[in-house]
Design a protein around this motif. Structure first.
Motif: not given
Length: 642
Positions: A516-524, A556-560, A607-610
């Protein structure tokens, strides 16, 4: 009453209240035993006097009566045995009360430490020193103060029972004993204060010594220590710290021993003089041999009782001086003020308004005027080089610290007006420096929502979303497997160790326990994963993030790339914001970072950044972004924020 004495009295009263609250019946039983063991020595000595007189014919016409002698001897034996039994029983009761007191004070100490709402106390060496002193004092002070009072009761009764005998046979002995005790008290108090001051002074060195000792036995440090050969260095530093702390303690103890040895010698000399005087009275026929036996026992008992008071006074003085640190810690004000406004579920979003922050007064600014909006139900990516302020922003959002200037708004309300627990209940986070607990796999994940610690189904759902369910099911005991080599489980079985990437997914699953979290923070959240695992995790997270406000941080900028908005932090400021395509076309810092990272994958077309991605998103020549002013050039910052 001096300030120091008043402080000791308040500390003693607090220690006694703790002891009474922990075990009232135990304290009452200790008091009863103290009364009995205080009276019995005088009774035993008087019976011994009567027995000696009966044996030597100095007890009147019935002195040589065999029945009387037998009864006196039996009574002496029974009383001596009763004294021994009561002393042993007193030791047991003291231990039981001490355990209860220790549990009470430790519980209050841990409760206070858990009550710290932010991180600053855990990063302050002075606070860490006080916590260690408080923990040490909490274990001993209530026990030592109670022992002192009980010994005072016991010894007072013993002295009262014998002092009349001493004064009758040789009145000057009373004055000599009082004089010896007065000098002993002064010496003991000074020695105890020196010991307490030494204990406080060596705490920083003790903590450092413990740090090096822990490194030498920590499995996580073992690889580097053996590879780089740093074991001898850490061993030497640990021993140097141990030498310093024990050397200081021994020096203080040595001074105390010298003082007390001198005083003991004087006291023994006084007792010897008294014995000679009374022996001469026996030879002169003025008193009986039984009287001399009683006098000798009385002198020894009074000296012993007075010495016990002095010794316990010294221990209590040392304990109370350290107990002040415990009371100061327990009574310290909150590190962060709590709010009382409970807002409705998040509907608009979270806004950073001109947020400034630094970790120490006078230190460099970690954030310098951050303005950023996290729209409700959208994903915002945060990009920046190391030290740009990304993790600091996350810490402020979780309210581990408060900004020096500016506000963080939750649907327009300052998060400082919200109860801290309520704010954090609405947040799920995976931190870059996540914890690895020496617990089972299920517990490691369930700690993200402790109220569901026994809900294995919920744990498995979170593990599946994090892409770690299959690996955990395959462990020797499945989710019940201990993830540690430092301990064994309940069946004395050794645990297992996970890889870095597996641990990262366990930490990610922990954050996903809050459904039920309203904010999800994913740091690396995927820095330790291979490209395939990273793609699978992000696909699962994309589904989980739907409808939630999310803050995504990754090098990893591809993740964003699929974030609704990407913000670029540089030297504590947001210098760019927009979608991936917009920032690439802008040709600023984001495009520069993306081009530099993609350069490393030019030989990997899958690779996603290829290069395939670069062909779809050509990177224009970066346009120099005006650098923010240096940390020393702070425009329009109020005096309180400088």
């Amino acid at each position: 009453m001096t300030t120091a004495v008043a402080g000791r009295v308040r500390a003693a009263a607090a220690a006694l209240r703790l002891g009474w609250r922990a075990s009232p019946r135990g304290v009452l039983l200790q008091l009863l035993l103290a009364l009995l063991t205080g009276v019995l020595p005088a009774v035993v000595a008087y019976v011994a006097k009567l027995l000696v007189d009966a044996l030597t014919g100095a007890g009147g016409p019935h002195a040589a009566d065999g029945t009387r002698v037998a009864w006196l001897a039996a009574a002496g034996a029974v009383l001596t045995g009763a004294t021994a039994v009561l002393n042993h029983l007193s030791t047991l009761v003291t231990a039981l009360v001490g355990r209860s007191v220790n549990l009470e004070v430790q519980d209050r100490l841990y409760e206070r430490v858990n009550a710290y709402r932010g991180l600053r106390p855990f990063e302050d060496p002075a606070t860490q020193d006080r916590i260690q002193l408080a923990e040490s004092a909490a274990q001993g002070a209530p026990h030592d103060v109670l022992d002192f009072l009980l010994d005072l009761v016991r010894s007072t009764l013993t002295i009262a029972g014998f002092l009349g005998t001493v004064l009758v046979f040789w009145p000057p002995m009373g004055g000599l004993l009082v004089g010896c005790v007065a000098v002993s008290v002064l010496g003991q108090v000074r020695a105890s204060r020196a010991m307490a001051d030494t204990a406080a002074a060596v705490v920083p060195t003790t903590r450092r010594q413990f740090f090096y000792r822990r490194l030498l036995t920590d499995a996580r440090a073992a690889k580097e220590i053996r590879l780089f050969g740093t074991g001898p260095l850490f061993r030497r530093r640990a021993l140097d710290g141990l030498r310093e702390t024990t050397g200081a303690s021994l020096a203080a103890l040595r001074r105390g021993v010298l003082v007390q040895s001198g005083l003991a010698s004087v006291t023994a000399a006084v007792a010897g003089v008294a014995a000679v005087v009374v022996a001469r009275q026996v030879l002169a026929g003025r008193i009986t041999l039984g009287d001399m036996t009683l006098f000798t026992a009385a002198v020894a008992a009074v000296q012993g009782a007075l010495s016990a008071i002095v010794m316990q006074l010294g221990r209590a003085e040392e304990a109370l001086q350290l107990f002040g640190h415990y009371l100061a810690l327990i009574g310290s004000p909150p590190d962060l003020e709590d709010g009382d406004r409970v807002p409705a579920p998040l509907r608009q979003g979270i806004t950073f308004e001109d947020v400034w922050f630094r970790y120490t007064p006078g230190g460099p600014w970690a954030l310098r005027g951050v303005d950023l909006h996290l729209p409700h139900g959208r994903a915002v990516g945060l990009v920046g080089v190391n030290g740009a302020g990304k993790s600091t922003l996350v810490k402020l959002l979780c309210r581990f610290y408060d900004p020096e200037r500016g506000r963080i708004l939750w649907d327009g309300a300052d998060i400082r007006t919200m109860p801290v627990k309520e704010l954090r209940r609405r947040i799920g986070a995976t931190f870059q420096d996540f914890m690895t607990y020496d617990l089972t796999a299920a517990e490691n994940i369930a700690l993200g929502a402790p109220e569901h610690l026994g809900d294995l189904d919920r744990v498995r759902v979170a593990a599946t979303r994090a892409g770690i369910d299959r690996e955990l099911k395959g462990l020797p005991r499945g989710y019940r497997t201990l993830l540690s080599r430092a301990f064994t489980d309940e069946d004395e079985e050794s645990g297992v160790l996970l890889s870095g990437g597996q641990w990262q997914r366990v930490a990610l699953a922990r954050s996903l326990m809050r459904e039920d979290a309203e904010l999800l923070i994913l740091d690396e959240p995927s820095s330790g994963l291979d490209a395939l695992a990273e793609r699978q995790v992000h696909q699962a997270l994309r589904r989980h993030r739907a409808g939630r406000t999310s803050l995504l941080i990754s090098h990893r900028l591809a993740a964003l790339r699929e974030a609704d908005l990407i913000a670029v932090l540089f030297e504590g400021r947001v210098v760019e914001r927009g979608s991936h395509d917009e920032l690439i076309l802008l040709g600023g810092r984001y495009a520069e970072l993306f081009a530099a990272q993609a350069e490393g994958y030019r030989d990997d077309p899958d690779h996603p950044d290829g290069p395939g991605d670069l062909a779809r998103h050509p990177v224009p020549t970066p346009v120099p972004t005006p650098a923010p002013r240096s940390a020393t050039e702070v425009p329009d910052v109020p005096e309180g924020a400088r």
